[in-house]
Write a protein that holds these residues in place. Structure first.
Motif, PDB file in Angstrom:
ATOM      1  N   LYS A 175       0.830  -1.219   0.000  1.00  0.00           N
ATOM      2  CA  LYS A 175       0.000   0.000   0.000  1.00  0.00           C
ATOM      3  C   LYS A 175       0.859   1.262   0.000  1.00  0.00           C
ATOM      4  O   LYS A 175       0.451   2.314  -0.500  1.00  0.00           O
ATOM      5  CB  LYS A 175      -0.937   0.003   1.208  1.00  0.00           C
ATOM      6  N   HIS A 176       2.070   1.168   0.554  1.00  0.00           N
ATOM      7  CA  HIS A 176       2.947   2.341   0.592  1.00  0.00           C
ATOM      8  C   HIS A 176       3.565   2.630  -0.771  1.00  0.00           C
ATOM      9  O   HIS A 176       4.086   3.733  -0.995  1.00  0.00           O
ATOM     10  CB  HIS A 176       4.069   2.126   1.611  1.00  0.00           C
ATOM     11  N   GLU A 204       0.171   7.106  -5.694  1.00  0.00           N
ATOM     12  CA  GLU A 204      -0.141   8.353  -4.970  1.00  0.00           C
ATOM     13  C   GLU A 204       0.687   8.535  -3.705  1.00  0.00           C
ATOM     14  O   GLU A 204       0.731   9.623  -3.127  1.00  0.00           O
ATOM     15  CB  GLU A 204      -1.632   8.407  -4.617  1.00  0.00           C
ATOM     16  N   ASN A 205       1.376   7.469  -3.252  1.00  0.00           N
ATOM     17  CA  ASN A 205       2.163   7.558  -2.019  1.00  0.00           C
ATOM     18  C   ASN A 205       3.666   7.709  -2.265  1.00  0.00           C
ATOM     19  O   ASN A 205       4.439   7.803  -1.314  1.00  0.00           O
ATOM     20  CB  ASN A 205       1.934   6.299  -1.160  1.00  0.00           C
ATOM     21  N   ALA A 226       7.333   5.645   1.720  1.00  0.00           N
ATOM     22  CA  ALA A 226       7.410   4.719   0.583  1.00  0.00           C
ATOM     23  C   ALA A 226       8.848   4.258   0.374  1.00  0.00           C
ATOM     24  O   ALA A 226       9.110   3.077   0.105  1.00  0.00           O
ATOM     25  CB  ALA A 226       6.884   5.408  -0.675  1.00  0.00           C
ATOM     26  N   LYS A 280       6.118  10.334  -0.632  1.00  0.00           N
ATOM     27  CA  LYS A 280       6.321  10.299   0.814  1.00  0.00           C
ATOM     28  C   LYS A 280       7.562   9.472   1.164  1.00  0.00           C
ATOM     29  O   LYS A 280       7.863   8.460   0.524  1.00  0.00           O
ATOM     30  CB  LYS A 280       5.104   9.691   1.512  1.00  0.00           C
TER      31      LYS A 280
END
Length: 894
Positions: free
Chosen positions: A313-314, A318-319, A325, A322
């Motif tokens: 999910k990381h 869209e991540n 990630a 960050k």
């Protein structure tokens, strides 16, 4: 009598009738049992921390030593028995108190019963002239336990006289220097000379590399010709070159002291040591005294599939901006490095298309045989359905921190096959060039795979007939930087067509000054001064820049300066800006330029008052006593005011080493017809074209085309949006250092340093005939995480330090030109946005049974946005056309 019996090491005179002419070491008395105390302890901290702030542990015990046999033909040939007893494990930080992980735990619980039994099983040491001939122990004992016994046994190896020699002990085959004094003997071991097989790798580029330093000093204290104690200290320190907060230190100490002696067993008789060993116990086998590799068991560790499911999910698109990630990306790479091909392939085949590109980045970055086999089986280069994944794989190969010959051979094999996309075929060849350079930097230029790749690039260029193939091989050679490619590059630079000539010239620009010989400078001067052929101004200015940046002669500089005033308007201004930037920034050529400027014919108002919008400027983004980060912007316009070339460079310097962090070049040509303007000399027949080329971390990427040809331009002008074109996007493992250390104490240490980033470089060019305005925009967005991890492992207890730093940021460059009038207006803007900078430190101690101690610290600060001067002529005019810029933006009309 007590004094005569106090010592475990009794040195005989260096002059003895039986060993005359030999260097002698320790010698034990007959029929005596020596009672000693022994301890080994390890401290881990960030380098400057106090002992009480360290983590670590101490293993202490009593030790019994007896002489079992002495060769009747020579006193310096002995067999001794060493037995460890009464083992204890405790914390090195006595202030820990109740928080100690060893509190209330007896040794058999900490070490485990079978390990403790093995540790207390005696070992035999065969010494000749004070040096270890053989180390005898039981086979199939736990390797980590045997290493602890090897660490103790190595202390018994020494010599009385001063001198330098080679010794083999637990550290390997090492160069050691002895300094003998009346009351002590000091042994200094050159740890960097030790020959020992250990896994590990590092990043070739010094800027991204790790500097380490190691020392080992052992002192033998002597009283009345007897050794009373042995004190050993070994220190390993490391630091990341470009970020000094990522640093750590391991201090390992050993202490052996004699407490008393008592009556011991009688010497065994015999002339052959093998016979004595067999009589003692036939289970004893001669084993290497050099430390052996072991891996601690990981109980309860998740499988690769389980770990991937917990972090995927990381890595959703869209991540990716960050830091979290990147953290998960780095940890997942470590898991991939221990995984089998089938496990990796299973995850690749099951993943969705949104996360698959990030997964490909990670699998390729693992750089193991299994991960390479898995990704090559997964990707089908004959299919056009996975072009994005193929490109991500290839760029990850290009950025590989420690590529091997097998990866290069795999790409060569792919290049000889068929492709669904010609762009991918070109990218394969470009990345082959990058791998050749990296392997040559690691002394692999003579590998068969590298030799084959060189022939493929050089032979391909010589035989290429199509313009696209010539450009492809030139791009590969621009990455490879082969000395033997220089004659070919000069040929294409001087005689090639515009884009080909320009690419060959920019390839020469990347070579070190040592390769820019007089012959090379002669050719470049001919290109600049157009002695044989008319060249485009992008080619000419690049040739001049190479000459000026590589030890130019007096006449080189003078002729270039004399040309200013005879060039097209914007080229005049550009060359003038180049010279002024050399003087202002104090580059190596500045002294020679100043010498030439003393001549009035060169340095006069007429020459230095040329107007125009083209510009060149170099400045510092950061500067410290040990490093600097510079940016350079040069921008060249055609006489009609249309952008010809925009070149933004960021370079990191540490000492004499440098890393070309990024270069983004936007080029345009053949657009004068759109505004009924007259092309400059040598550019009358150029096709309409605009594109973007990038270098990222010393790797030239495949250029991106905005439009090519008049019809393509018109269709895209009518249908195109202002959305930028992506140049490179993905997760990049940039720093990768792994080092396994065999400490003299027998403990195993590991140093891991990794750094990665999520990067998105995009560029756009907007062209408006209605407003008679052009605008170029380059945006660099990234998130960066760098981490360092030190562990010291005994198999039953582990201590470690984890340090990391992270940030997210962006850098944007915008160039706007209004060509409705002359002189036309130009506004340059470069903005480095404010960015958070976070640092973390975790210290821990952990038993194999699971009990642990953890201490965490965190610091955070905001790095404010920065203003970078570009070129400040007529800066007030910018404010007339555009609204005021924020403080973090530098802008100016000129």
């Amino acid at each position: 009598m007590i004094l005569l019996a106090v010592l475990f090491l009794c040195f005989i005179s260096s002059y003895s009738a039986s060993v005359k002419g030999h260097t002698t070491g320790l010698s034990l008395n007959n029929d005596r049992l020596y009672k000693l105390t022994y301890s080994t302890e390890v401290f881990i901290n960030q380098g400057k921390g106090k002992v009480q702030d360290s983590v670590g542990y101490r293993i202490s015990s009593n030790v019994d030593v007896v002489l079992l046999w002495r060769n009747p033909d020579g006193d310096d040939d002995q067999l001794i028995q060493i037995t460890i007893k009464d083992v204890n494990v405790e914390n090195v930080n006595q202030k820990r108190g109740e928080k100690s992980i060893f509190k209330g735990k007896n040794p058999s619980k900490i070490i485990r019963k079978e390990n403790l039994e093995a540790l207390q099983r005696p070992v035999l040491l065969h010494l000749i002239h004070g040096k270890v001939k053989d180390f005898y122990s039981y086979e199939n004992e736990p390797v980590a336990i045997e290493n602890l016994k090897r660490g103790l046994a190595s202390l018994f190896q020494m010599q009385l006289s001063s001198g330098t020699t080679n010794e083999v002990d637990i550290s390997g085959d090492c160069k050691v220097t002895y300094q003998a004094q009346q009351d002590k003997v000091t042994k200094v071991k050159a740890l960097d000379s030790c020959k020992i097989e250990r896994p590990g790798f590092t990043t070739a580029n010094q800027v991204l590399g790790v500097t380490s330093k190691a020392t080992s000093v052992t002192t033998y204290k002597i009283e009345d010709s007897f050794v009373t104690a042995v004190l050993a200290e070994e220190i390993h320190a490391f630091g990341l070159n470009f970020l000094r907060t990522i640093a750590g230190k391991i201090v390992s100490k050993q202490k052996l002291e004699l407490k008393t002696t008592e009556a011991g067993p009688r010497l065994m008789s015999g002339k052959q040591v093998a016979t004595i060993i067999k009589a003692i116990d036939s289970k004893y086998k001669a084993l290497p005294i050099v430390g052996q590799v072991f891996q601690s068991e990981c109980k309860g560790c998740p499988s690769l599939q389980e770990h991937w499911q917990s972090i995927r999910k990381h890595l959703q698109p869209e991540n990716l901006s960050k830091a979290e990630a990147i953290q998960n990306f780095l940890v997942f790479i470590q898991h991939l490095r221990t995984a089998k091909k089938e496990e990796i392939l299973q995850i690749l085949k099951a993943e969705s298309k949104e996360v698959l590109p990030q997964l490909v980045d990670a699998v390729t970055s693992a750089q193991t045989p299994d991960s390479l086999d898995a990704i090559l089986d997964f990707l089908d280069f004959k299919s056009d359905s996975s072009i994005i994944l193929q490109e991500r794989f290839l760029y990850a190969c290009g950025f590989a921190s420690h590529p091997d010959e097998e990866l290069l051979r795999a790409l060569i094999s792919k290049f000889k096959g068929s492709f669904a996309s010609n762009d991918i075929r070109e990218t394969v060849m470009i990345i082959i060039g990058a791998l050749v350079r990296k392997l040559c930097q690691s002394d692999g230029c003579k590998l068969k795979g590298v030799v084959e790749a060189k022939k493929l690039m050089l032979g391909g260029l010589e035989k290429a007939e199509k313009k696209e193939d010539i450009m492809m091989y030139l791009l590969a050679l621009k990455n490879a930087l082969l000395p033997e490619a220089i004659p070919l590059l000069l040929k294409y630079a001087e005689s090639g067509e515009g884009p080909i000539s320009h690419l060959a010239t920019t390839s020469l620009q990347r070579y070190d000054v040592s390769f820019i010989t007089d012959e090379v400078r002669k050719t470049l001067n001919r290109i600049y001064h157009q002695n044989r052929k008319v060249h485009e101004k992008t080619v000419r200015t690049t040739a001049a820049a190479i000459v000026l940046n590589n030890k130019p002669s007096y006449m080189d500089v003078k002729n270039i300066l004399l040309s200013i005033g005879e060039l097209p308007k914007e080229m005049n201004k550009y060359m003038l800006s180049i010279v002024q930037d050399i003087l202002r920034f104090e580059t190596p050529a500045s002294k020679m330029v100043r010498r030439v400027l003393k001549e009035m014919v060169v340095h006069n108002y007429d020459r230095f008052s040329k107007s125009g919008a083209s510009s060149a400027y170099t400045g510092y983004m950061e500067r410290s006593p040990h490093s600097a980060s510079t940016y350079g912007l040069d921008i060249l316009y055609s006489g009609s005011g249309i952008l010809r070339r925009s070149n933004l460079n960021i370079v990191q310097h540490i000492g004499k080493a440098q890393l070309h962090g990024s270069q983004v070049v936007i080029e345009a040509q053949g657009l004068e017809g759109l505004i009924a303007a007259t092309p400059d000399e040598g550019e009358e027949n150029l096709d309409s074209y605009a594109g973007l080329s990038a270098i990222l971390f010393d790797v030239q990427l495949r250029p991106v085309t905005f439009f090519n040809g008049y019809s393509d331009l018109m269709s895209k002008m009518l249908s195109a949006s202002s959305d930028p074109v992506s140049v490179v996007k993905g997760l990049i493992l940039l720093i990768d250092h792994s080092q396994e250390l065999q400490l003299q104490s027998g403990l195993k240490a590991n140093i891991e340093v990794q750094g990665a980033l999520a990067i998105d470089i995009s560029g756009a060019m907007e062209f408006s005939l209605w407003y008679r305005e052009s605008k170029t925009r380059v945006n660099n967005r990234l998130a960066v995480v760098v981490s360092g991890d030190i562990t010291v492992d005994s198999s039953f207890v582990k201590a470690g330090l984890e340090i990391s730093a992270e940030t997210e940021g962006s850098l944007e460059f915008i160039s706007t030109v209004q060509f409705s009038q002359y002189p036309f207006l130009v506004c340059l803007q470069m903005d480095k946005a404010a960015a958070p900078f976070r640092q973390f430190e975790t210290k821990y101690e952990r038993l194999s049974t699971g009990r642990g101690y953890v201490l965490r610290k965190r610091k955070e600060r905001l790095i404010v946005g920065s203003e970078f001067p570009l070129h400040q002529e007529n800066s007030e005019m910018c404010k007339v056309v555009f609204p005021p810029q924020p403080e973090s933006t530098s802008s100016g009309w000129f």
